[in-house]
Structure formats: C-alpha cells, structure tokens
Design a protein around this motif. Structure first.
Motif, PDB file in Angstrom:
ATOM      1  N   HIS A  23     -13.068 103.680   2.112  1.00 48.90           N
ATOM      2  CA  HIS A  23     -14.466 103.949   1.773  1.00 48.90           C
ATOM      3  C   HIS A  23     -15.253 104.388   3.006  1.00 48.90           C
ATOM      4  O   HIS A  23     -16.037 105.350   2.941  1.00 48.90           O
ATOM      5  N   ALA A  24     -15.054 103.703   4.123  1.00 47.03           N
ATOM      6  CA  ALA A  24     -15.766 104.075   5.347  1.00 47.03           C
ATOM      7  C   ALA A  24     -15.355 105.470   5.818  1.00 47.03           C
ATOM      8  O   ALA A  24     -16.195 106.239   6.296  1.00 47.03           O
ATOM      9  N   SER A  25     -14.090 105.805   5.666  1.00 45.83           N
ATOM     10  CA  SER A  25     -13.615 107.145   6.052  1.00 45.83           C
ATOM     11  C   SER A  25     -14.288 108.214   5.208  1.00 45.83           C
ATOM     12  O   SER A  25     -14.642 109.291   5.708  1.00 45.83           O
ATOM     13  N   VAL A  26     -14.488 107.919   3.920  1.00 47.32           N
ATOM     14  CA  VAL A  26     -15.176 108.855   3.032  1.00 47.32           C
ATOM     15  C   VAL A  26     -16.622 109.060   3.476  1.00 47.32           C
ATOM     16  O   VAL A  26     -17.138 110.187   3.481  1.00 47.32           O
ATOM     17  N   LEU A  27     -17.297 107.977   3.857  1.00 49.36           N
ATOM     18  CA  LEU A  27     -18.681 108.090   4.318  1.00 49.36           C
ATOM     19  C   LEU A  27     -18.776 109.010   5.533  1.00 49.36           C
ATOM     20  O   LEU A  27     -19.674 109.859   5.618  1.00 49.36           O
ATOM     21  N   ILE A  28     -17.860 108.849   6.472  1.00 50.55           N
ATOM     22  CA  ILE A  28     -17.874 109.685   7.676  1.00 50.55           C
ATOM     23  C   ILE A  28     -17.585 111.141   7.311  1.00 50.55           C
ATOM     24  O   ILE A  28     -18.261 112.060   7.782  1.00 50.55           O
ATOM     25  N   ALA A  29     -16.564 111.351   6.478  1.00 54.20           N
ATOM     26  CA  ALA A  29     -16.181 112.716   6.113  1.00 54.20           C
ATOM     27  C   ALA A  29     -17.317 113.443   5.396  1.00 54.20           C
ATOM     28  O   ALA A  29     -17.586 114.621   5.663  1.00 54.20           O
ATOM     29  N   ARG A  30     -17.992 112.739   4.502  1.00 55.50           N
ATOM     30  CA  ARG A  30     -19.114 113.371   3.792  1.00 55.50           C
ATOM     31  C   ARG A  30     -20.264 113.672   4.737  1.00 55.50           C
ATOM     32  O   ARG A  30     -20.926 114.717   4.624  1.00 55.50           O
ATOM     33  N   GLU A  31     -20.511 112.778   5.672  1.00 54.57           N
ATOM     34  CA  GLU A  31     -21.594 113.005   6.635  1.00 54.57           C
ATOM     35  C   GLU A  31     -21.305 114.219   7.496  1.00 54.57           C
ATOM     36  O   GLU A  31     -22.220 114.934   7.909  1.00 54.57           O
ATOM     37  N   LEU A  32     -20.031 114.472   7.757  1.00 55.98           N
ATOM     38  CA  LEU A  32     -19.635 115.632   8.556  1.00 55.98           C
ATOM     39  C   LEU A  32     -19.607 116.920   7.738  1.00 55.98           C
ATOM     40  O   LEU A  32     -19.330 117.992   8.277  1.00 55.98           O
ATOM     41  N   GLY A  33     -19.873 116.815   6.426  1.00 56.47           N
ATOM     42  CA  GLY A  33     -19.937 117.995   5.576  1.00 56.47           C
ATOM     43  C   GLY A  33     -18.602 118.536   5.121  1.00 56.47           C
ATOM     44  O   GLY A  33     -18.501 119.718   4.771  1.00 56.47           O
ATOM     45  N   MET A  34     -17.571 117.702   5.090  1.00 56.73           N
ATOM     46  CA  MET A  34     -16.260 118.157   4.639  1.00 56.73           C
ATOM     47  C   MET A  34     -16.266 118.382   3.135  1.00 56.73           C
ATOM     48  O   MET A  34     -17.018 117.724   2.404  1.00 56.73           O
ATOM     49  N   ASP A  35     -15.428 119.307   2.664  1.00 52.84           N
ATOM     50  CA  ASP A  35     -15.371 119.583   1.231  1.00 52.84           C
ATOM     51  C   ASP A  35     -14.693 118.424   0.499  1.00 52.84           C
ATOM     52  O   ASP A  35     -14.057 117.558   1.113  1.00 52.84           O
ATOM     53  N   ASP A  36     -14.842 118.410  -0.820  1.00 49.54           N
ATOM     54  CA  ASP A  36     -14.385 117.280  -1.619  1.00 49.54           C
ATOM     55  C   ASP A  36     -12.886 117.034  -1.498  1.00 49.54           C
ATOM     56  O   ASP A  36     -12.436 115.886  -1.502  1.00 49.54           O
ATOM     57  N   GLU A  37     -12.104 118.111  -1.420  1.00 47.81           N
ATOM     58  CA  GLU A  37     -10.650 117.942  -1.310  1.00 47.81           C
ATOM     59  C   GLU A  37     -10.275 117.229  -0.025  1.00 47.81           C
ATOM     60  O   GLU A  37      -9.424 116.334  -0.005  1.00 47.81           O
ATOM     61  N   ARG A  92     -23.979 121.605  -1.208  1.00 51.02           N
ATOM     62  CA  ARG A  92     -23.013 122.518  -0.579  1.00 51.02           C
ATOM     63  C   ARG A  92     -21.723 122.608  -1.400  1.00 51.02           C
ATOM     64  O   ARG A  92     -21.099 121.596  -1.708  1.00 51.02           O
ATOM     65  N   GLY A  93     -21.336 123.821  -1.758  1.00 47.49           N
ATOM     66  CA  GLY A  93     -20.064 124.060  -2.431  1.00 47.49           C
ATOM     67  C   GLY A  93     -20.054 123.790  -3.927  1.00 47.49           C
ATOM     68  O   GLY A  93     -19.082 124.127  -4.606  1.00 47.49           O
ATOM     69  N   LEU A  94     -21.124 123.194  -4.475  1.00 51.34           N
ATOM     70  CA  LEU A  94     -21.116 122.832  -5.893  1.00 51.34           C
ATOM     71  C   LEU A  94     -21.120 124.072  -6.792  1.00 51.34           C
ATOM     72  O   LEU A  94     -20.390 124.129  -7.778  1.00 51.34           O
ATOM     73  N   LEU A  95     -21.946 125.051  -6.457  1.00 50.78           N
ATOM     74  CA  LEU A  95     -22.047 126.237  -7.311  1.00 50.78           C
ATOM     75  C   LEU A  95     -20.728 126.996  -7.347  1.00 50.78           C
ATOM     76  O   LEU A  95     -20.272 127.417  -8.418  1.00 50.78           O
ATOM     77  N   ALA A  96     -20.082 127.156  -6.192  1.00 50.70           N
ATOM     78  CA  ALA A  96     -18.818 127.905  -6.148  1.00 50.70           C
ATOM     79  C   ALA A  96     -17.737 127.224  -6.975  1.00 50.70           C
ATOM     80  O   ALA A  96     -16.955 127.889  -7.658  1.00 50.70           O
ATOM     81  N   ARG A  97     -17.688 125.870  -6.929  1.00 48.44           N
ATOM     82  CA  ARG A  97     -16.655 125.162  -7.688  1.00 48.44           C
ATOM     83  C   ARG A  97     -16.919 125.200  -9.182  1.00 48.44           C
ATOM     84  O   ARG A  97     -15.994 125.166  -9.985  1.00 48.44           O
ATOM     85  N   THR A  98     -18.183 125.270  -9.564  1.00 46.37           N
ATOM     86  CA  THR A  98     -18.538 125.266 -10.989  1.00 46.37           C
ATOM     87  C   THR A  98     -18.410 126.654 -11.596  1.00 46.37           C
ATOM     88  O   THR A  98     -17.988 126.807 -12.746  1.00 46.37           O
ATOM     89  N   LEU A  99     -18.766 127.684 -10.835  1.00 43.74           N
ATOM     90  CA  LEU A  99     -18.899 129.038 -11.383  1.00 43.74           C
ATOM     91  C   LEU A  99     -17.583 129.585 -11.928  1.00 43.74           C
ATOM     92  O   LEU A  99     -17.553 130.172 -13.013  1.00 43.74           O
ATOM     93  N   GLY A 100     -16.481 129.406 -11.206  1.00 43.03           N
ATOM     94  CA  GLY A 100     -15.199 129.968 -11.633  1.00 43.03           C
ATOM     95  C   GLY A 100     -14.740 129.473 -12.997  1.00 43.03           C
ATOM     96  O   GLY A 100     -14.553 130.281 -13.929  1.00 43.03           O
ATOM     97  N   PRO A 101     -14.562 128.162 -13.177  1.00 47.79           N
ATOM     98  CA  PRO A 101     -14.099 127.652 -14.476  1.00 47.79           C
ATOM     99  C   PRO A 101     -15.054 127.980 -15.622  1.00 47.79           C
ATOM    100  O   PRO A 101     -14.621 128.337 -16.718  1.00 47.79           O
ATOM    101  N   VAL A 102     -16.361 127.849 -15.374  1.00 46.33           N
ATOM    102  CA  VAL A 102     -17.330 128.117 -16.442  1.00 46.33           C
ATOM    103  C   VAL A 102     -17.326 129.598 -16.816  1.00 46.33           C
ATOM    104  O   VAL A 102     -17.437 129.949 -17.999  1.00 46.33           O
ATOM    105  N   ALA A 103     -17.172 130.482 -15.838  1.00 48.60           N
ATOM    106  CA  ALA A 103     -17.134 131.914 -16.135  1.00 48.60           C
ATOM    107  C   ALA A 103     -15.917 132.262 -16.989  1.00 48.60           C
ATOM    108  O   ALA A 103     -16.010 133.055 -17.941  1.00 48.60           O
ATOM    109  N   VAL A 104     -14.763 131.659 -16.680  1.00 52.59           N
ATOM    110  CA  VAL A 104     -13.552 131.917 -17.462  1.00 52.59           C
ATOM    111  C   VAL A 104     -13.729 131.449 -18.902  1.00 52.59           C
ATOM    112  O   VAL A 104     -13.421 132.174 -19.861  1.00 52.59           O
ATOM    113  N   HIS A 105     -14.197 130.225 -19.061  1.00 49.41           N
ATOM    114  CA  HIS A 105     -14.377 129.713 -20.420  1.00 49.41           C
ATOM    115  C   HIS A 105     -15.518 130.431 -21.153  1.00 49.41           C
ATOM    116  O   HIS A 105     -15.461 130.618 -22.374  1.00 49.41           O
TER     117      HIS A 105
END
Length: 338
Positions: free
Chosen positions: A155-169, A71-84
């Motif tokens: 670390h535990a907060s990160v595990l919960i946030a990722r399980e809930l599908g939150m974005d990387d930021e 989830r969200g990986l393609l959108a984050r990669t596409l912009g910078p790679v397209a510019v370069h």
C-alpha cells in the motif's frame, strides 16, 4: 449509487450531443458514413464525462494529487468506448437498412469475441492475484512478523508511485513488489527468523541472502515485470552500504528505491512485542534524516506528500517478533533489517 450515476450521466451527455448534431436523422436514414461524425462526437462526450467524474473522485478522496488525478484517464477510456460505439452504430444503421434486423445481429459476433477477450483478461488477473496470495501466505506462516507487513508495504509503495505520477499499470507492479518483497524468507531457516537474541555474523549473512532467494523464486513469473528487480534490490542503500550487491545511487532500480522507503516506514510504525510503534511523524522524520544516504530523497519526499494528504493507519503486526534491530529502537535506516 456512484457506479450507476456515472455511466447514466455520461450516456445522457452523449445522447444530447448526438441529437444536437443530427445523429438520429443520420441513423434513421442510414446515411453512412455521414452518421460517423455525430456518433464520434458523442463518444468523445461520453468519455469526457467519465474522465471528469473519475478524476474528480480521485482528487476528492485524496487518492492522488489534483494535478495528476485526470492524467491518462481519457486515453484509456477513449479506445474501448470508440470500438464499442462503432459496433453499436453499425448495428443501428444495419437495422434501419433494407437488410433488416438479421444483418444487424451479425454485429454481435465481434462483440462476443470482445466479451470473451475481456473475460480472459479478468481470469488471468484473478490467477495473478491467487499466485501472489499463495506466496504471501507461505511467508506469513514461516515468519509471523510479516503477517500484514507485506500488504502495508504494498500500500505504501502504491502511495509513492501515484505521487510520482506513474501510470496505473506500473502502480500495480509496484504493489506486487511491495507485497512480495520478503518472499525470499521462504529460503531462510525458520530458526534464524525466530531466533531470540542477536544474530551471529554468519547468521546475518544467511539472512541477507533472502533478496536473492526471492528473486530466484519469482524469476519465471513474467507478469511481475520490474517487481522482480525490487525484490532483489530493496535492501540496497543510496550510499552503497546495502545488500546484496552494494549498488549505489541511480544504479539501484527505481522500483527498489520506492519499496525500500515503504518497507522502512512500516517497520518503524509497526508494534512489536518488544517495542511500541513510532508515531508517523517520527518515522517520517527518520526517513527524511536518512534521505540522501540510505533512501532516495525523491521517494521520501513523495511519500511525505502522499501521507500529508491521505494519512496512514497502520495495523498491529502479528505476535512473532522481528529481530532486525535491537530493542533499543535503532533507526530503521541504520540497522540491517531481515
């Protein structure tokens, strides 16, 4: 090996796609803008391969559920790679044009600006990390129990946030919240944090001010975002019996509900001088028992699922005991932790 193989495979796929669509002839003939189509498809192929490999690695090592690994990986990669990629295409077309290599080298100017912005971002990120490390070290010196506790709660907060599908930021903000949730202890007298024996009602009221102290300390640190609300409200309870404001239900910020679960879990699974760590299964059972009263059932459920997939290996806490709960081992959800 992974970091080398990943872009190599992506470049190979992009080159094959670019050649198949006649991109090489379009560049050689300086057929601009016709050269944009094969180049654009090549960029898409490059990003798709990177996304597939990144998501596959996340799913394989259990960093997050399979259904959310990509989830969200393609959108984050596409912009910078397209510019370069566009900059690279412009350089190639200009190189083969009548203007020659000198004109092509002009493309390096915006590339240098891009590099400078990227370097600034990393310097700013390093400064953020240094700020957080300094605050955590100050708390560790003042209260020995928190040594290691803050990182584990992060670390535990990160595990919960990722399980809930939150974005990387947002996951990163939750990590900051977990690490800094007890920073307000810097405003609490050391004698209370290290006191042997039960606290008086007045002493407990002073201890319960530490979320407000922490919020005041980090109020001006803009990059923390909603982590500041988590620092202020991580001792609130779903039934309204927590502190400092007695908030209940959805009035408690989501980030604070996440940190509350992470904090209670680490408190139960940490070894202290007067009590042994509870097994992970017992701690999770206690969280589930208190879900709906003290903890958000959604956060508890996400944490249980995350640990079922990745496991938990808590470290032993520092020498100084914590007197949040008596040595009889009262449940994390029923005491008033410092």
């Amino acid at each position: 090996m992974w970091r080398a193989a990943q872009p190599a495979l992506a470049v190979w796929a992009a080159a094959r796609v670019h050649g198949t669509l006649g991109g090489e002839d379009a560049v050689a003939g300086s057929d601009f803008p016709y050269a944009l189509l094969p180049a654009g498809v090549a960029v898409l192929a490059f990003c798709l391969v990177l996304t597939a490999l990144d998501g596959g690695l996340r799913a394989a090592v259990g960093l997050m559920p399979v259904r959310r690994a990509w989830r969200g990986l393609l959108a984050r990669t596409l912009g910078p790679v397209a510019v370069h990629g566009l900059a690279g295409l412009m350089m190639a077309v200009l190189w083969r044009s009548p203007y020659g290599p000198v004109a092509a080298l002009l493309v390096l100017l915006p590339m240098c600006v891009s590099w400078w912005v990227f370097a600034q971002y990393h310097r700013e990120r390093a400064a953020h990390q240094a700020t957080i490390r300094a605050l955590v070290q100050a708390v560790d010196i003042k209260d020995g129990y928190t040594r290691g506790h803050s990182e584990r709660v992060g670390h535990a907060s990160v595990l919960i946030a990722r399980e809930l599908g939150m974005d990387d930021e947002r996951v990163e903000v939750l990590r900051f919240a977990g690490i800094l949730h007890d920073v307000g202890k810097l405003g609490v007298p050391t004698r209370l944090l290290r006191k042997n024996g039960p606290l008086t009602p007045e002493e407990r009221r002073i201890i319960e001010l530490h979320p407000e102290y922490g919020h005041e300390m980090v109020r001006g640190i803009s990059f923390l975002g909603e982590a500041r609300a988590a620092i202020l409200h991580h001792h609130e309870r779903l039934d309204g019996s927590g502190y400092p404001y007695g908030l209940a239900g959805d009035r408690i910020p989501e980030c604070a509900r996440i940190v509350a679960v992470a904090d209670a879990f680490d408190a139960m699974t940490s070894t202290r001088c007067y009590s042994r760590a509870r097994p992970v299964e017992a701690a999770l059972a206690e969280l589930e028992r208190c879900a709906g009263t003290h903890f958000d059932p959604r956060m508890v459920g996400a944490f249980v699922r995350a640990l079922a997939r990745s496991g938990w290996h808590p470290a032993v806490t520092a020498d100084e005991p914590d007197h949040d709960t008596p040595a009889t081992g009262r449940a994390a959800g029923t005491g008033t932790p410092r």
